[in-house]
Design a protein around this motif. Structure first.
Motif, PDB file in Angstrom:
ATOM      1  N   LEU A 175      15.815  30.767   8.169  1.00 47.07           N
ATOM      2  CA  LEU A 175      14.683  31.601   7.550  1.00 47.07           C
ATOM      3  C   LEU A 175      13.519  31.224   8.464  1.00 47.07           C
ATOM      4  CD1 LEU A 175      15.705  32.136   3.922  1.00 47.07           C
ATOM      5  CD2 LEU A 175      15.686  33.857   5.727  1.00 47.07           C
ATOM      6  N   ALA A 176      12.701  31.899   8.513  1.00 46.22           N
ATOM      7  CA  ALA A 176      11.292  31.041   8.893  1.00 46.22           C
ATOM      8  C   ALA A 176      10.782  30.203   8.019  1.00 46.22           C
ATOM      9  CB  ALA A 176      10.105  32.349   8.867  1.00 46.22           C
ATOM     10  N   HIS A 179       8.907  30.294   4.199  1.00 47.63           N
ATOM     11  CA  HIS A 179       9.287  31.483   3.677  1.00 47.63           C
ATOM     12  C   HIS A 179       9.167  31.353   2.033  1.00 47.63           C
ATOM     13  CE1 HIS A 179      13.147  29.238   3.505  1.00 47.63           C
ATOM     14  NE2 HIS A 179      13.438  30.100   2.368  1.00 47.63           N
ATOM     15  N   TYR A 181      10.745  32.183  -1.913  1.00 52.26           N
ATOM     16  CA  TYR A 181      11.997  32.127  -2.438  1.00 52.26           C
ATOM     17  C   TYR A 181      12.185  32.040  -3.801  1.00 52.26           C
ATOM     18  CZ  TYR A 181      12.420  27.192  -2.709  1.00 52.26           C
ATOM     19  OH  TYR A 181      11.832  26.098  -3.174  1.00 52.26           O
ATOM     20  N   VAL A 201      13.785  36.604  -1.536  1.00 54.79           N
ATOM     21  CA  VAL A 201      13.385  35.891  -0.277  1.00 54.79           C
ATOM     22  C   VAL A 201      12.502  36.799   0.483  1.00 54.79           C
ATOM     23  CG1 VAL A 201      13.946  34.860   2.204  1.00 54.79           C
ATOM     24  CG2 VAL A 201      15.528  34.693   0.199  1.00 54.79           C
ATOM     25  N   THR A 203       8.872  36.543   3.380  1.00 55.19           N
ATOM     26  CA  THR A 203       7.782  36.179   4.328  1.00 55.19           C
ATOM     27  C   THR A 203       6.544  36.868   4.218  1.00 55.19           C
ATOM     28  OG1 THR A 203       8.223  37.399   6.166  1.00 55.19           O
ATOM     29  CG2 THR A 203       9.306  35.222   5.873  1.00 55.19           C
ATOM     30  N   CYS A 212      11.289  41.312   3.227  1.00 52.40           N
ATOM     31  CA  CYS A 212      11.458  41.144   1.727  1.00 52.40           C
ATOM     32  C   CYS A 212      12.966  41.411   1.437  1.00 52.40           C
ATOM     33  CB  CYS A 212      10.387  41.870   0.875  1.00 52.40           C
ATOM     34  SG  CYS A 212      10.846  41.270  -0.900  1.00 52.40           S
ATOM     35  N   ALA A 286       5.384  31.446  -0.807  1.00 51.61           N
ATOM     36  CA  ALA A 286       5.143  31.488   0.532  1.00 51.61           C
ATOM     37  C   ALA A 286       3.708  31.649   1.029  1.00 51.61           C
ATOM     38  CB  ALA A 286       5.547  33.158   0.783  1.00 51.61           C
TER      39      ALA A 286
END
Length: 288
Positions: A175-176, A179, A181, A201, A203, A212, A286
């Motif tokens: 994942l970036a 992010h 979560y 999860v 961004t 999403c 985020a």
């Protein structure tokens, strides 16, 4: 109750375990942590004549990263997930979710593979794996094949796993950085299955949701990927109206049973509330 008689096997390799399963067919069952299978055997809801304990197979343990993909061995315990520095840095939602599973005694023995493989709708990791778009490596007499977690669950305790196969590892795309979560779980007491739970999860960039993913636990016969909810939220600023529509979309796909955790209508609404809470926490993370 006491389980029926069975022959106990403790193979030292995946190949040996698969060979035992092939030899005994439907009469054999693999044993991971045992927290679902053993109670079912005591209740005589499961009566395997051969129990294949995977605890002695070293290659089924560990967490690694290769090319941005995280691979977790099926016999990695929940406690080991919690203690993994790699997961803490790359996929902290796994640690957050593992800490909500049962109690420390269970987590020292219970495994990721056991949690995701047996199709118990009350287990927490299956919905999380769907949220993370994970895939399961299934090893059988013809070698390995990968099945997406989103395609693995067919009904309560029925999955895409063939009788002669073992779920050997879980692969999760990276994942970036930055992010958001959250895993939100409503339960009656410590150690209980969820009344309802939600994994989120996402961004964000400039206040707008770039991606999403939303999934639900224990509000249907299988874990649920709330795909429409994720689509509604993507591209939004998480304004109240959009969140309300996404929550409604998530609630619409649930089909919980009325049981000791509450009537079906209540559990559906709690699923929506868990989505709302998880969204709020994920967005906060985020945004930094």
């Amino acid at each position: 109750m006491i389980p029926g008689e069975f022959t106990y096997h403790r193979p030292a390799s995946v190949a040996e375990a698969v060979a035992i399963l092939v030899s005994h067919g439907d009469e054999a069952r693999p044993l991971s942590g045992g927290h679902s299978l053993i109670p079912m055997m005591k209740l005589r809801m499961a009566a395997p004549e051969h129990l294949v304990d995977l605890a002695g197979i070293a290659e089924l343990k560990g967490v690694s990263e290769d090319g941005g993909t995280i691979t977790i061995g099926a016999m990695t315990t929940q406690a080991e997930l919690i203690g993994s520095d790699l997961l803490g840095a790359k996929l902290p939602i796994i640690r957050e979710t593992a800490l909500m599973i049962a109690d420390p005694q269970i987590r020292y023995v219970g495994t990721l593979g056991g949690n995701v493989a047996n199709g118990d709708p009350g287990n927490d990791m299956p919905a999380l794996m769907q949220c993370l778009n994970a895939s399961y490596v299934l090893t059988g007499p013809d070698g390995d094949r990968e099945v997406a977690a989103r395609d693995f669950y067919e009904a309560a305790y029925f999955t895409a796993l063939a009788p002669e196969e073992i779920l050997t590892s879980v692969k999760i795309p990276g994942l970036a950085d930055g992010h958001g979560y959250a895993y939100e779980k409503l339960k009656r007491k410590v150690g209980d299955y969820a009344t309802a739970a939600a994994a989120v999860v996402l961004t964000m960039s400039g206040g707008t949701v770039g991606m999403c993913s939303v999934a639900l636990t224990n509000v249907s016969d299988t874990p649920l990927l709330a795909a429409e909810a994720g689509e509604i939220l993507t591209g939004s600023t998480l304004d109240a109206d959009t969140v309300k529509r996404a929550v409604a979309a998530a609630e619409a796909i649930t089909d919980p049973a009325s049981d000791g955790r509450g009537p079906a209508e209540y559990r559906t609404k709690m699923a929506g509330l868990m989505v709302q809470r998880a969204l709020a926490r994920a967005a906060e993370r985020a945004r930094g």
